[in-house]
Design a protein around this motif. Sequence first.
Motif, PDB file in Angstrom:
ATOM      1  N   ALA A  38      17.244  -7.127  28.082  1.00  0.00           N
ATOM      2  CA  ALA A  38      16.345  -8.221  27.683  1.00  0.00           C
ATOM      3  C   ALA A  38      16.879  -9.076  26.534  1.00  0.00           C
ATOM      4  O   ALA A  38      16.126  -9.807  25.911  1.00  0.00           O
ATOM      5  N   GLU A  39      18.177  -9.012  26.232  1.00  0.00           N
ATOM      6  CA  GLU A  39      18.724  -9.839  25.155  1.00  0.00           C
ATOM      7  C   GLU A  39      18.994 -11.253  25.649  1.00  0.00           C
ATOM      8  O   GLU A  39      19.405 -11.446  26.786  1.00  0.00           O
ATOM      9  N   THR A  40      18.738 -12.217  24.787  1.00  0.00           N
ATOM     10  CA  THR A  40      19.111 -13.599  25.054  1.00  0.00           C
ATOM     11  C   THR A  40      19.604 -14.201  23.737  1.00  0.00           C
ATOM     12  O   THR A  40      19.048 -13.917  22.680  1.00  0.00           O
ATOM     13  N   PRO A  41      20.645 -15.024  23.792  1.00  0.00           N
ATOM     14  CA  PRO A  41      21.086 -15.699  22.579  1.00  0.00           C
ATOM     15  C   PRO A  41      19.958 -16.578  22.042  1.00  0.00           C
ATOM     16  O   PRO A  41      19.221 -17.203  22.828  1.00  0.00           O
ATOM     17  N   ALA A  42      19.809 -16.620  20.732  1.00  0.00           N
ATOM     18  CA  ALA A  42      18.732 -17.410  20.134  1.00  0.00           C
ATOM     19  C   ALA A  42      19.158 -17.936  18.772  1.00  0.00           C
ATOM     20  O   ALA A  42      19.546 -17.163  17.895  1.00  0.00           O
ATOM     21  N   ARG A  43      19.070 -19.239  18.635  1.00  0.00           N
ATOM     22  CA  ARG A  43      19.372 -19.910  17.371  1.00  0.00           C
ATOM     23  C   ARG A  43      18.147 -20.743  17.019  1.00  0.00           C
ATOM     24  O   ARG A  43      17.688 -21.551  17.831  1.00  0.00           O
ATOM     25  N   PHE A  44      17.620 -20.532  15.814  1.00  0.00           N
ATOM     26  CA  PHE A  44      16.410 -21.260  15.434  1.00  0.00           C
ATOM     27  C   PHE A  44      16.295 -21.338  13.918  1.00  0.00           C
ATOM     28  O   PHE A  44      17.003 -20.652  13.180  1.00  0.00           O
ATOM     29  N   THR A  45      15.385 -22.173  13.464  1.00  0.00           N
ATOM     30  CA  THR A  45      15.094 -22.348  12.051  1.00  0.00           C
ATOM     31  C   THR A  45      13.819 -21.584  11.734  1.00  0.00           C
ATOM     32  O   THR A  45      12.869 -21.610  12.511  1.00  0.00           O
ATOM     33  N   ALA A  46      13.824 -20.893  10.584  1.00  0.00           N
ATOM     34  CA  ALA A  46      12.684 -20.065  10.230  1.00  0.00           C
ATOM     35  C   ALA A  46      12.541 -19.975   8.721  1.00  0.00           C
ATOM     36  O   ALA A  46      13.485 -20.235   7.973  1.00  0.00           O
ATOM     37  N   GLU A  47      11.360 -19.564   8.294  1.00  0.00           N
ATOM     38  CA  GLU A  47      11.120 -19.256   6.893  1.00  0.00           C
ATOM     39  C   GLU A  47      11.161 -17.733   6.759  1.00  0.00           C
ATOM     40  O   GLU A  47      10.574 -17.017   7.566  1.00  0.00           O
ATOM     41  N   VAL A  48      11.853 -17.234   5.741  1.00  0.00           N
ATOM     42  CA  VAL A  48      11.917 -15.797   5.484  1.00  0.00           C
ATOM     43  C   VAL A  48      10.676 -15.416   4.687  1.00  0.00           C
ATOM     44  O   VAL A  48      10.435 -15.960   3.605  1.00  0.00           O
ATOM     45  N   ILE A  49       9.882 -14.488   5.244  1.00  0.00           N
ATOM     46  CA  ILE A  49       8.631 -14.096   4.593  1.00  0.00           C
ATOM     47  C   ILE A  49       8.515 -12.574   4.501  1.00  0.00           C
ATOM     48  O   ILE A  49       9.193 -11.832   5.203  1.00  0.00           O
ATOM     49  N   ASP A  50       7.622 -12.130   3.642  1.00  0.00           N
ATOM     50  CA  ASP A  50       7.274 -10.724   3.469  1.00  0.00           C
ATOM     51  C   ASP A  50       6.000 -10.478   4.283  1.00  0.00           C
ATOM     52  O   ASP A  50       4.928 -10.967   3.921  1.00  0.00           O
ATOM     53  N   PRO A  51       6.076  -9.717   5.385  1.00  0.00           N
ATOM     54  CA  PRO A  51       4.889  -9.542   6.221  1.00  0.00           C
ATOM     55  C   PRO A  51       3.758  -8.794   5.520  1.00  0.00           C
ATOM     56  O   PRO A  51       2.586  -9.100   5.754  1.00  0.00           O
ATOM     57  N   VAL A 108      19.146 -19.262  11.772  1.00  0.00           N
ATOM     58  CA  VAL A 108      19.751 -17.993  12.177  1.00  0.00           C
ATOM     59  C   VAL A 108      20.282 -18.114  13.593  1.00  0.00           C
ATOM     60  O   VAL A 108      19.811 -18.926  14.389  1.00  0.00           O
ATOM     61  N   ASP A 109      21.272 -17.301  13.883  1.00  0.00           N
ATOM     62  CA  ASP A 109      21.862 -17.248  15.217  1.00  0.00           C
ATOM     63  C   ASP A 109      22.077 -15.776  15.541  1.00  0.00           C
ATOM     64  O   ASP A 109      22.618 -15.035  14.724  1.00  0.00           O
ATOM     65  N   GLY A 110      21.613 -15.368  16.694  1.00  0.00           N
ATOM     66  CA  GLY A 110      21.748 -13.963  17.071  1.00  0.00           C
ATOM     67  C   GLY A 110      21.193 -13.718  18.456  1.00  0.00           C
ATOM     68  O   GLY A 110      21.178 -14.619  19.306  1.00  0.00           O
ATOM     69  N   VAL A 126      20.225 -10.460  14.108  1.00  0.00           N
ATOM     70  CA  VAL A 126      20.793 -11.634  13.444  1.00  0.00           C
ATOM     71  C   VAL A 126      22.290 -11.430  13.226  1.00  0.00           C
ATOM     72  O   VAL A 126      22.713 -10.411  12.707  1.00  0.00           O
ATOM     73  N   GLN A 127      23.076 -12.392  13.686  1.00  0.00           N
ATOM     74  CA  GLN A 127      24.526 -12.321  13.539  1.00  0.00           C
ATOM     75  C   GLN A 127      25.062 -13.304  12.502  1.00  0.00           C
ATOM     76  O   GLN A 127      26.066 -13.036  11.858  1.00  0.00           O
ATOM     77  N   ARG A 128      24.379 -14.449  12.375  1.00  0.00           N
ATOM     78  CA  ARG A 128      24.781 -15.454  11.379  1.00  0.00           C
ATOM     79  C   ARG A 128      23.524 -16.027  10.751  1.00  0.00           C
ATOM     80  O   ARG A 128      22.485 -16.103  11.389  1.00  0.00           O
ATOM     81  N   ILE A 129      23.664 -16.457   9.486  1.00  0.00           N
ATOM     82  CA  ILE A 129      22.528 -17.041   8.778  1.00  0.00           C
ATOM     83  C   ILE A 129      23.049 -18.117   7.827  1.00  0.00           C
ATOM     84  O   ILE A 129      24.151 -17.990   7.287  1.00  0.00           O
ATOM     85  N   ARG A 130      22.247 -19.159   7.658  1.00  0.00           N
ATOM     86  CA  ARG A 130      22.610 -20.180   6.664  1.00  0.00           C
ATOM     87  C   ARG A 130      21.342 -20.828   6.125  1.00  0.00           C
ATOM     88  O   ARG A 130      20.395 -21.100   6.852  1.00  0.00           O
TER      89      ARG A 130
END
Length: 191
Positions: A38-51, A108-110, A126-130
């Motif tokens: 069930a893996e699919t490549p995914a690159r998106f923009t997100a906010e890092v939060i504390d759940p 992120v990209d992963g 997650v494989q890459r982050i910026r």
Amino acid sequence: MIRSLPSVAALAAIALALPAAAQDFSEGSEAREWGLYAETPARFTAEVIDPLCELTGDCTEACGGGARQVVLRRLADDAWVFPLKNGQPAFNGAVADVQPYCGQTVEVDGLLIDDPEIGATSVYLVQRIRPEGGEWRRANLWTDDWAAKHPEAAGDGPWFRRDPRVLSEIEREGYLGLGAEADAAFIADWF
């Protein structure tokens, strides 16, 4: 009998009603596949939060400073995506890579694993982050972070063979988790 095509408005309503998981975030992804179900490549923009902070109001500085799981709140659909693995070959966590961006917007990209039938939804490797406007960085900090936290465990070989928590558990429960007597019987029988 001739059937009429659904109206454009009806099609748009159906498309908007689809769950967020059905969206395709693979465009532009350079993620390396692992061959996981069930893996699919995914690159998106997100906010890092504390759940924990978001759900209970139990907020700490810097999303727990590395002691808590963090979440990527994807900007495209507000979905919470759980970065549970980084880009290293072992199944190491991603907190060391993602937590330093607490409260920031990152790209992120992963690999995204999303299959409700097996109970895996919004699990992310997650494989890459910026950060916004920054350079890509490989997500591979876990073992360096572990080594800094456990200088007494320096040495050769995989980290888990030297980890104080792992060694303590083996001493308490044995290698099989059944106690020293079961370990001895297993070793005698198999080796």
